[in-house]
Design an enzyme around this catalytic site. Sequence first.
Site, mmCIF file in Angstrom:
data_model
loop_
_atom_site.group_PDB
_atom_site.id
_atom_site.type_symbol
_atom_site.label_atom_id
_atom_site.label_comp_id
_atom_site.label_asym_id
_atom_site.label_seq_id
_atom_site.Cartn_x
_atom_site.Cartn_y
_atom_site.Cartn_z
ATOM 1 C CE LYS A 38 -0.254 -0.283 5.017
ATOM 2 N NZ LYS A 38 -1.155 -0.544 6.088
ATOM 3 N NE ARG A 136 -6.632 0.616 11.296
ATOM 4 C CZ ARG A 136 -5.190 0.173 10.903
ATOM 5 N NH1 ARG A 136 -4.452 1.347 11.180
ATOM 6 N NH2 ARG A 136 -4.987 -1.019 10.233
ATOM 7 C CE1 TYR A 264 9.429 32.492 2.313
ATOM 8 C CE2 TYR A 264 9.390 30.072 2.241
ATOM 9 C CZ TYR A 264 9.257 31.243 1.627
ATOM 10 O OH TYR A 264 8.902 31.119 0.289
ATOM 11 C CG MET A 313 6.155 23.802 -1.655
ATOM 12 S SD MET A 313 5.122 24.595 -2.881
ATOM 13 C CE MET A 313 4.085 25.452 -1.700
HETATM 14 C C1 LIG Z 1 -0.506 -1.856 6.737
HETATM 15 C C2 LIG Z 1 -0.856 -3.088 7.446
HETATM 16 C C3 LIG Z 1 0.264 -4.093 7.753
HETATM 17 C C4 LIG Z 1 1.780 -3.931 7.567
HETATM 18 O O1 LIG Z 1 2.162 -3.668 8.668
HETATM 19 P P1 LIG Z 1 3.697 -3.328 9.247
HETATM 20 O O2 LIG Z 1 3.986 -2.952 10.435
HETATM 21 O O3 LIG Z 1 4.155 -2.208 8.171
HETATM 22 O O4 LIG Z 1 4.552 -4.829 8.521
HETATM 23 C C5 LIG Z 1 -0.458 -5.307 8.245
HETATM 24 N N1 LIG Z 1 -1.695 -5.483 8.094
HETATM 25 C C6 LIG Z 1 -2.312 -4.470 7.984
HETATM 26 C C7 LIG Z 1 -3.957 -4.650 8.226
HETATM 27 C C8 LIG Z 1 -2.106 -3.160 7.564
HETATM 28 O O5 LIG Z 1 -3.155 -2.200 7.665
#
Ligand SMILES: *Cc1c(COP(=O)(O)O)cnc(C)c1O
Length: 369
Positions: A38, A136, A264, A313
Amino acid sequence: MDKIGETTLFINLKALEHNFSYLKSKIDPKTKFLAVVKAFAYGNDMVEIAKKLESLGADYLAVAYVKEGVLLRNVGIKTPILVLHPLPTNFEEMIDHALEPSLYSPKILRQFLETASQRQLTDYPVHIKFNTGLNRLGFWENDVDYIQEQLQGKNELNVISIFSHLAASEDRNEKDFSQNQINTFEKISREVSEKLDHSPFRHMLNTSGILNYPEAQFEMVRSGIGLYGYGNHANVDSKLQPVATLKTVISQMHKIEPNESVGYNRTYQSKGFRTTATLPLGHADGIGRQYGNGKTHVSINGKKAPIIGNVCMDMIMVDVTGIDCKAGDEVLVFGQGASAEAFANAANTISYEVLTAISPRVERVIINA
Ligand SMILES: *Cc1c(COP(=O)(O)O)cnc(C)c1O
């Protein structure tokens, strides 16, 4: 790594291969391995990383959103892809690209069932997510009856896996909490097997889970950050290799007199004669303002140069007083030779954030040898 002329993120696929083998060595050879890609493969190059992981034999890939999975299918990735956080508006696209949803609430289950039935799907693979303490996403423990009712007598969906996610797998002080989550998940899995009349494969561990709770690996593990070279612990980091190395160059040098300001809002005020270097890298490239005002440093010719003043930036200024350097010299921000975890920690954040923030504007160079 060749000499560079602009800000460049080097992505080392050999390091990825090393980390994949290391993490695999921590689990049973029969346990499946899901690689989390992801967020542009944690800020790397999603396509190159996914192709490499497919060639290494990852059993599954995971993305957060449907669009990320579509991108992978469009470049020919064939490995099964779990979408961790699908939304109803993308269900059609998800099905068109053979992406497998995480179903995490009664509403999502009903809506996906409806789409599946309209599309006349049979045995479409889905994964049911249970909440065991992170609070979550996920069904609650007492939702198993509801899931059974919804699926009874229907053949649209095939629940091929159930899963949960640890809230504090990297924190040894939270061992009891994590163990509780694992026990709850085991209980849920027994109930699911009973009520759905088959036993979906199970998964719960992320990277730190693999390292700290290998006894809870079930039939699959899910790793993200470890593949990219970080393990939330110095002992682990020493065994892994950073995949991403961010480098830039010096654009201009300045001689600063005492009592001058830099940047800045004039947050940096010089006490004496200083030499500064301006770098073509700013918050639009992913180096946020939290890294400025002396919190973090970059490395130039092996020496530490603190980021001074506010991050702009498109630029940062660093203090190079006493460092032998000139315009055009290379600058190491983080990666091989300068931990992204340490860089992030110095600004009160974590490797995940600094890695995933590197924006598409930054040139990517793949190293595969
Ligand atoms: C992002 C995610 C992972 C990966 O976690 P890491 O700590 O990067 O290994 C695994 N399971 C779920 C549900 C996630 O959202």
